[in-house]
Design an enzyme around this catalytic site. Structure first.
Site, PDB file in Angstrom:
ATOM      1  N   HIS A 107     -70.356  20.525 -41.003  1.00 35.46           N
ATOM      2  CA  HIS A 107     -71.216  19.387 -41.764  1.00 35.46           C
ATOM      3  C   HIS A 107     -71.205  20.208 -43.331  1.00 35.46           C
ATOM      4  CE1 HIS A 107     -72.610  16.872 -39.024  1.00 35.46           C
ATOM      5  NE2 HIS A 107     -72.794  17.647 -38.240  1.00 35.46           N
ATOM      6  N   HIS A 117     -64.431  16.725 -37.136  1.00 32.62           N
ATOM      7  CA  HIS A 117     -64.662  16.915 -35.627  1.00 32.62           C
ATOM      8  C   HIS A 117     -63.184  17.336 -35.297  1.00 32.62           C
ATOM      9  CE1 HIS A 117     -64.131  15.131 -31.533  1.00 32.62           C
ATOM     10  NE2 HIS A 117     -65.019  16.125 -31.159  1.00 32.62           N
ATOM     11  N   ASN A 119     -61.680  18.649 -31.163  1.00 30.11           N
ATOM     12  CA  ASN A 119     -62.005  19.020 -29.829  1.00 30.11           C
ATOM     13  C   ASN A 119     -60.706  18.692 -28.990  1.00 30.11           C
ATOM     14  OD1 ASN A 119     -62.459  17.545 -26.987  1.00 30.11           O
ATOM     15  ND2 ASN A 119     -63.282  19.708 -27.135  1.00 30.11           N
ATOM     16  N   THR A 120     -60.049  19.794 -28.484  1.00 25.26           N
ATOM     17  CA  THR A 120     -58.957  19.958 -27.507  1.00 25.26           C
ATOM     18  C   THR A 120     -59.431  20.584 -26.256  1.00 25.26           C
ATOM     19  OG1 THR A 120     -57.915  21.582 -28.778  1.00 25.26           O
ATOM     20  CG2 THR A 120     -57.259  19.260 -28.964  1.00 25.26           C
ATOM     21  N   ARG A 121     -58.650  20.135 -25.027  1.00 21.73           N
ATOM     22  CA  ARG A 121     -59.343  20.436 -23.780  1.00 21.73           C
ATOM     23  C   ARG A 121     -58.154  20.452 -22.852  1.00 21.73           C
ATOM     24  NH1 ARG A 121     -61.826  15.845 -25.628  1.00 21.73           N
ATOM     25  NH2 ARG A 121     -61.313  14.062 -24.264  1.00 21.73           N
ATOM     26  N   HIS A 150     -54.545  11.757 -42.087  1.00 20.52           N
ATOM     27  CA  HIS A 150     -53.556  11.043 -41.371  1.00 20.52           C
ATOM     28  C   HIS A 150     -52.265  11.218 -41.175  1.00 20.52           C
ATOM     29  CE1 HIS A 150     -56.596   8.137 -39.987  1.00 20.52           C
ATOM     30  NE2 HIS A 150     -57.163   7.792 -41.089  1.00 20.52           N
ATOM     31  N   GLY A 263     -73.768  23.129 -19.308  1.00 20.40           N
ATOM     32  CA  GLY A 263     -73.174  24.127 -20.400  1.00 20.40           C
ATOM     33  C   GLY A 263     -74.467  24.645 -21.164  1.00 20.40           C
TER      34      GLY A 263
END
Length: 279
Positions: A107, A117, A119-121, A150, A263
């Site tokens: 932010h 944002h 996130n990779t997992r 993009h 978590g």
């Protein structure tokens, strides 16, 4: 918690990406005349069985450019409780799981700079798969920034599949949507899940998402961080942040996964903005 080769390979990358991102964000703060740095807090997870269940490190920085940015890495494992496991790919008949990944939400202090944002997992149940993505969330969109982001996501996708960008861009558009407001959370990006099969190929794709994200977002931040803004612009940012908070608390699957698997609460909810309004 003992890891196999694929699990350790994924974990090592997510921790390396964390270090690259945090170093770049701290460099941006120094360019703005700030000495802000990440504060890291380690946490441990206890599985419902009572056994150690891994843990992670929560990194948070509050500075001149980044009003609040969190970069979390975690590696956890154990058993899903109750009915939740039946909603997870490959865990309907066996509640044991492993998960490692990185999650980032930024932010920004200047409403001309987009929030973001990423996130990779990598998850293991009776199946093994990668997932995640990145999306740009500007309170005040600029066409140049949207096109830049993009293009970076397309550059991450194209070497791995001719249809990847179209598929995963649509997935992001569908996922990052606030039904009760009938608005998208931002200007989109890419999102994918359940990438099973060839570990090396899918891992290479996940790495490219991280690299392209960092390259593009750092460039956008530097482009906008000195822009002038008005009190009206800031008010627009704070109201928009309220929409962001609504999505993350009501619809975000990562938030639910973190809460359902025991978590760290501070790490899970670091995505919430430091200030927001519901005018």
């Amino acid at each position: 918690m003992e890891l196999d080769t694929e699990q350790q390979t994924a974990r090592t990358w997510f921790e390396k990406l964390r270090d690259l991102i945090c170093a770049e964000f701290e460099a941006i703060e120094r360019e703005a005349g700030s000495d802000a740095a990440f504060d890291y807090t380690a946490w441990d997870r206890i599985d419902p069985s009572g056994e150690p269940g891994g843990g992670g490190v929560r990194g948070v920085m509050k500075g001149k450019v980044f009003e609040k940015v969190g970069v979390n890495v975690s590696t956890v494992g154990g058993t899903f409780e109750g009915e939740f496991g039946k909603t997870i790919n490959g865990a309907a008949d066996d509640p044991r799981f492993f998960a490692t990944g990185i999650s980032l939400v930024a932010h920004m202090a200047n409403p001309m700079v987009p929030a973001v944002h990423m996130n990779t997992r990598f998850l293991v149940t009776t199946k093994r798969w990668f997932g995640g993505g990145a999306d740009l969330n500007p309170p005040i969109p600029f066409e140049e920034d949207t096109a830049d982001f993009h293009a970076a996501m397309k550059a991450a996708c194209d070497p791995h599949g001719a249809d990847y960008h179209d598929r995963y861009k649509k997935w992001a558009d569908d996922y990052f949507y606030i039904p009760h407001r009938k608005v998208h959370r931002g200007v989109g990006g890419i999102f994918c899940d359940h990438l099973e099969g060839d570990f090396d190929a899918n891992f290479a794709f996940i790495q490219d998402i991280g690299r392209q994200f960092l390259d593009s977002f750092a460039r956008i931040v530097r482009r906008r961080m000195h822009d002038a803004f008005t009190p009206e612009d800031e008010a627009r940012m704070l109201e928009w942040r309220g929409r962001y908070a609504e999505f993350n608390l009501v619809y975000d699957r990562g938030t639910l996964f973190g809460l359902k698997t025991g978590g760290n609460i501070d790490a899970i909810l670091m995505s919430l903005p430091p200030r927001a309004t519901w005018a």
